[in-house]
Design a protein around this motif. Structure first.
Motif, PDB file in Angstrom:
ATOM      1  N   MET A 170      15.327 -25.851 -22.363  1.00  0.00           N
ATOM      2  CA  MET A 170      16.201 -26.982 -22.726  1.00  0.00           C
ATOM      3  C   MET A 170      16.463 -26.899 -24.226  1.00  0.00           C
ATOM      4  SD  MET A 170      17.538 -29.822 -21.551  1.00  0.00           S
ATOM      5  CE  MET A 170      17.863 -31.530 -21.874  1.00  0.00           C
ATOM      6  N   ASP A 218       7.063 -28.480 -22.422  1.00  0.00           N
ATOM      7  CA  ASP A 218       7.072 -27.395 -21.439  1.00  0.00           C
ATOM      8  C   ASP A 218       8.452 -27.164 -20.826  1.00  0.00           C
ATOM      9  OD1 ASP A 218       4.383 -26.731 -21.760  1.00  0.00           O
ATOM     10  OD2 ASP A 218       3.748 -28.292 -20.353  1.00  0.00           O
ATOM     11  N   MET A 219       9.496 -27.376 -21.652  1.00  0.00           N
ATOM     12  CA  MET A 219      10.872 -27.135 -21.213  1.00  0.00           C
ATOM     13  C   MET A 219      11.601 -26.343 -22.296  1.00  0.00           C
ATOM     14  SD  MET A 219      12.032 -30.698 -19.373  1.00  0.00           S
ATOM     15  CE  MET A 219      11.741 -31.777 -20.773  1.00  0.00           C
TER      16      MET A 219
END
Length: 164
Positions: free
Chosen positions: A112, A108-109
């Motif tokens: 990044m 859930d990044m």
């Protein structure tokens, strides 16, 4: 001087209008809702018809990307991916990978990301990428490729686990 500025301005406006008309004709740009339908119909009659060539995705489903190893060390890493023709099980050499991305979407990044730079591979059908996996966890490798002799694009999303 004034005549040169007006001529230059005219050429810029003409170029912008031509580009906009071309994009409207290709369906890439829509006219605003306030433009009367009569104007839209008249413009459509002036533009060449858009040729739509259907691309069968059946043949593209015969290909898939596979990670050579589902894990990599965090930090500087090499990620090896195979492009395989599923019916034969054979690797596909000479594909052109034109889109590549690695991010931490599985964690859930998705914002990044890390660089994913192509490297020479010693095995046909294997595509090697250098990256820097800044932290441990799941990383999503997204690829898009053109396969020789096939219309359309083969796409794949693979999950790589970065470990200590």
């Amino acid at each position: 001087m004034k005549k040169a500025v007006i001529t230059l301005l005219f050429l810029v406006v003409l170029g912008a209008a031509t580009a906009a008309g071309y994009r409207v004709g290709r369906g890439e740009l829509a006219l605003p809702a306030w433009v009367p339908p009569q104007v839209t119909a008249a413009l459509a009659g002036l533009l060449p018809a858009r040729a739509v060539t259907p691309v069968s995705t059946e043949a593209l489903n015969d290909y898939e990307f596979r990670l050579v190893s589902p894990q990599a060390r965090s930090g500087e890493a090499l990620v090896a991916v195979e492009l395989v023709h599923k019916p034969t099980g054979k690797p596909v050499p000479d594909a052109v990978i034109f889109a590549r991305r690695i991010d931490m979407a599985p964690e859930d990044m998705a914002m990044m990301t890390a660089p994913l730079e192509p490297q020479p591979a010693d095995k046909p059908g294997t595509y090697l990428f250098k990256t820097n996996l800044a932290m441990e966890g799941g990383w999503q490798v997204s690829l898009a490729a053109k396969v020789p002799g096939e219309a359309g694009t083969v796409q794949g999303k693979l999950i790589l686990k970065a470990v200590q």
